[in-house]
Design an enzyme around this catalytic site. Structure first.
Site, PDB file in Angstrom:
ATOM      1  N   SER A  25      -6.768  -5.801  13.560  1.00 30.98           N
ATOM      2  CA  SER A  25      -6.514  -5.690  15.078  1.00 30.98           C
ATOM      3  C   SER A  25      -7.759  -6.390  15.826  1.00 30.98           C
ATOM      4  O   SER A  25      -7.329  -7.195  16.969  1.00 30.98           O
ATOM      5  CB  SER A  25      -6.609  -4.431  15.678  1.00 30.98           C
ATOM      6  OG  SER A  25      -5.525  -3.680  14.913  1.00 30.98           O
ATOM      7  N   ARG A  26      -8.804  -6.628  15.253  1.00 29.76           N
ATOM      8  CA  ARG A  26      -9.846  -7.418  15.853  1.00 29.76           C
ATOM      9  C   ARG A  26      -9.967  -8.927  15.519  1.00 29.76           C
ATOM     10  O   ARG A  26     -10.492  -9.573  16.165  1.00 29.76           O
ATOM     11  CB  ARG A  26     -11.299  -6.766  15.442  1.00 29.76           C
ATOM     12  CG  ARG A  26     -11.452  -5.301  15.914  1.00 29.76           C
ATOM     13  CD  ARG A  26     -12.912  -5.131  15.568  1.00 29.76           C
ATOM     14  NE  ARG A  26     -13.216  -3.790  16.232  1.00 29.76           N
ATOM     15  CZ  ARG A  26     -13.011  -2.561  15.957  1.00 29.76           C
ATOM     16  NH1 ARG A  26     -12.835  -2.365  14.575  1.00 29.76           N
ATOM     17  NH2 ARG A  26     -13.564  -1.467  16.668  1.00 29.76           N
ATOM     18  N   GLN A  32     -13.966   4.266   4.867  1.00 29.03           N
ATOM     19  CA  GLN A  32     -13.089   5.277   5.791  1.00 29.03           C
ATOM     20  C   GLN A  32     -12.330   6.159   4.577  1.00 29.03           C
ATOM     21  O   GLN A  32     -12.181   7.287   4.712  1.00 29.03           O
ATOM     22  CB  GLN A  32     -12.498   4.346   6.820  1.00 29.03           C
ATOM     23  CG  GLN A  32     -11.158   5.417   7.457  1.00 29.03           C
ATOM     24  CD  GLN A  32     -10.629   4.765   8.649  1.00 29.03           C
ATOM     25  OE1 GLN A  32     -11.417   4.693   9.624  1.00 29.03           O
ATOM     26  NE2 GLN A  32      -9.382   4.545   8.631  1.00 29.03           N
ATOM     27  N   VAL A  57      -3.516  -6.391   3.212  1.00 30.27           N
ATOM     28  CA  VAL A  57      -2.561  -7.517   3.723  1.00 30.27           C
ATOM     29  C   VAL A  57      -3.433  -8.528   4.352  1.00 30.27           C
ATOM     30  O   VAL A  57      -4.301  -8.363   5.105  1.00 30.27           O
ATOM     31  CB  VAL A  57      -1.449  -6.992   4.726  1.00 30.27           C
ATOM     32  CG1 VAL A  57      -0.493  -8.142   4.827  1.00 30.27           C
ATOM     33  CG2 VAL A  57      -0.894  -5.818   3.976  1.00 30.27           C
ATOM     34  N   HIS A 112      -0.692  -2.667   9.193  1.00 25.12           N
ATOM     35  CA  HIS A 112      -0.333  -1.350   9.564  1.00 25.12           C
ATOM     36  C   HIS A 112       1.114  -1.137   8.978  1.00 25.12           C
ATOM     37  O   HIS A 112       1.720   0.036   8.591  1.00 25.12           O
ATOM     38  CB  HIS A 112      -0.424  -1.210  10.981  1.00 25.12           C
ATOM     39  CG  HIS A 112      -1.582  -1.176  11.597  1.00 25.12           C
ATOM     40  ND1 HIS A 112      -2.060  -2.333  12.601  1.00 25.12           N
ATOM     41  CD2 HIS A 112      -2.546  -0.330  11.516  1.00 25.12           C
ATOM     42  CE1 HIS A 112      -3.273  -2.007  12.746  1.00 25.12           C
ATOM     43  NE2 HIS A 112      -3.711  -0.783  12.346  1.00 25.12           N
ATOM     44  N   LEU A 123      -0.682  -2.908  16.519  1.00 23.47           N
ATOM     45  CA  LEU A 123      -0.100  -2.932  15.179  1.00 23.47           C
ATOM     46  C   LEU A 123       0.293  -4.300  14.556  1.00 23.47           C
ATOM     47  O   LEU A 123       0.465  -5.115  15.123  1.00 23.47           O
ATOM     48  CB  LEU A 123       0.992  -1.949  14.883  1.00 23.47           C
ATOM     49  CG  LEU A 123       0.802  -0.441  15.648  1.00 23.47           C
ATOM     50  CD1 LEU A 123       2.214  -0.081  15.266  1.00 23.47           C
ATOM     51  CD2 LEU A 123      -0.098   0.118  14.695  1.00 23.47           C
ATOM     52  N   HIS A 124      -0.440  -4.435  13.206  1.00 19.93           N
ATOM     53  CA  HIS A 124      -0.019  -5.881  12.719  1.00 19.93           C
ATOM     54  C   HIS A 124       0.673  -5.564  11.331  1.00 19.93           C
ATOM     55  O   HIS A 124       0.796  -4.383  10.955  1.00 19.93           O
ATOM     56  CB  HIS A 124      -1.336  -6.735  12.609  1.00 19.93           C
ATOM     57  CG  HIS A 124      -2.439  -5.854  11.822  1.00 19.93           C
ATOM     58  ND1 HIS A 124      -2.318  -5.403  10.561  1.00 19.93           N
ATOM     59  CD2 HIS A 124      -3.541  -5.380  12.557  1.00 19.93           C
ATOM     60  CE1 HIS A 124      -3.667  -4.638  10.328  1.00 19.93           C
ATOM     61  NE2 HIS A 124      -4.304  -4.818  11.540  1.00 19.93           N
ATOM     62  N   ASP A 163     -10.306  -0.530   5.186  1.00 27.02           N
ATOM     63  CA  ASP A 163     -11.257   0.426   5.536  1.00 27.02           C
ATOM     64  C   ASP A 163     -11.615   1.399   4.319  1.00 27.02           C
ATOM     65  O   ASP A 163     -11.435   2.684   4.479  1.00 27.02           O
ATOM     66  CB  ASP A 163     -10.740   1.152   6.749  1.00 27.02           C
ATOM     67  CG  ASP A 163     -10.554   0.471   7.940  1.00 27.02           C
ATOM     68  OD1 ASP A 163     -11.532  -0.492   8.411  1.00 27.02           O
ATOM     69  OD2 ASP A 163      -9.551   0.286   8.477  1.00 27.02           O
ATOM     70  N   GLY A 190      -5.389   2.402   5.294  1.00 28.56           N
ATOM     71  CA  GLY A 190      -5.664   1.033   4.624  1.00 28.56           C
ATOM     72  C   GLY A 190      -6.829   0.939   3.748  1.00 28.56           C
ATOM     73  O   GLY A 190      -7.761   1.425   4.157  1.00 28.56           O
TER      74      GLY A 190
HETATM   75  O1  PAF Z   1      -8.335   3.241  10.782  1.00 30.86           O
HETATM   76  C1  PAF Z   1      -8.314   3.483  11.931  1.00 30.86           C
HETATM   77  O2  PAF Z   1      -7.460   2.910  12.609  1.00 30.86           O
HETATM   78  C2  PAF Z   1      -8.952   4.672  12.652  1.00 30.86           C
HETATM   79  O3  PAF Z   1     -10.317   4.772  12.146  1.00 30.86           O
HETATM   80  C3  PAF Z   1      -8.105   5.965  12.542  1.00 30.86           C
HETATM   81  C4  PAF Z   1      -8.140   6.289  10.874  1.00 30.86           C
HETATM   82  C5  PAF Z   1      -7.002   5.816  13.125  1.00 30.86           C
HETATM   83  C6  PAF Z   1      -8.889   7.275  13.287  1.00 30.86           C
HETATM   84  O4  PAF Z   1      -9.228   6.860  14.422  1.00 30.86           O
END
Ligand code: PAF
Length: 283
Positions: free
Chosen positions: A186-187, A153, A176, A37, A33-34, A150, A147
């Site tokens: 995180s990467r 996503q 952010v 998050h 987490l950063h 993504d 977030g």
């Molecule tokens: O965004 C993420 O960290 C992941 O893709 C998620 C939504 C937790 C699903 O594993």
């Protein structure tokens, strides 16, 4: 107090004691987490009386050559951050709690998951949609926070919620950034010094296109060319895509109309893959 839950049965027992009438917000994460998050956690706390975060590095969304085994897992630190943020519960399942060996049912979205990251990470969004639906079924939240970094996503999950008639509000939290513009991820910790210095060019490319858009340019090719030119000048960056698409259908567009547009970038710096985006609005 933050309750640590490791099994589906524990989550269900926790959920059952939430008073009816209290809204429950879920923030799904893969940990490490950063501040990005943590801004989602704050948003969850503002939107709901009861909050739960999940930490699960989901093997189903990693390709065979991706970074599953070396994905950072600072679990104790993550729990401490969630406690300090006042999150009510943390769901930390082991892999076999979510995926029995013979699991054979998956969620496949067949349109918005195909371009952009879906084109270069086959199976990724099948993994994301499957685990997110499972988390939704386990926690039964009223709302879930994801977030905007993504962006695709978010679109895939919103489509799944609509198509499968899930009674869950999806809330997007803003990106952010570091002071130099690099989107928190995180990467980012994988970046070597020189790559870290080069990485803000990704945001700079989005900013250049944003300025042209705000100056009145509506032609998607012209705007994408502005963004790509910034990255072409940075030899450490290997561009994967820099595209302008409809913000909901994710179809390529020629001209930005009233729906606005998603400017989306993915690039490699060494072995690290970074993504970023800008949501252009016309109103
Ligand atoms: O965004 C993420 O960290 C992941 O893709 C998620 C939504 C937790 C699903 O594993």
């Amino acid at each position: 107090m933050t309750t640590i839950l490791r099994t589906i049965a524990e989550v269900r027992a926790w959920r059952d004691q939430v008073p009816s009438g209290e809204r429950v917000a879920l923030v799904p994460t893969m940990g490490a987490l950063h501040a990005g998050h943590m801004s989602l956690m704050e948003l969850a706390r503002r939107r709901a009386g009861v909050t739960i975060a999940s930490i699960f590095v989901n093997p189903l969304q990693f390709g065979p050559s991706e970074d599953l085994s070396k994905y950072p897992r600072p679990v104790e630190h993550d729990i401490a951050l969630l406690k300090a943020a006042g999150i009510d519960a943390v769901f930390l399942p082991p892999v076999d709690e979510l995926y029995p060996d013979d699991a054979s049912t998956f969620v496949v979205e067949e349109s918005v998951s195909l371009p952009l990251c879906g084109a270069v990470r086959p199976g990724h969004f099948r993994g994301v949609a499957t685990v997110v639906l499972k988390l939704f079924n386990i926690v039964t939240p009223d709302l879930a926070v994801f977030g905007q970094k993504d962006a695709q996503q978010c679109v895939v999950i919103e489509r799944m919620v609509r198509d499968l008639n899930l009674r869950i509000d999806i809330v997007r939290g803003l990106i952010v950034r570091e002071p130099d513009g690099l989107a928190l991820s995180s990467r980012n910790i994988y970046l070597g010094e020189a790559d870290r210095r080069a990485a803000p060019a990704i945001f700079a490319s989005l900013e250049a296109a944003r300025r042209a858009f705000e100056g009145g340019e509506r032609n998607a090719d012209a705007l994408a060319a502005i963004g790509r030119a910034i990255l072409a000048a940075e030899p450490r960056i290997k561009l994967q895509y820099w595209e302008i698409r409809h913000p909901e259908s994710l179809e390529l567009i020629e001209t930005i109309g009233p729906a606005g547009a998603l400017f989306a970038v993915a690039a490699h710096l060494g072995a690290t893959r970074l993504i970023d985006n800008y949501l252009a609005r016309t109103a």
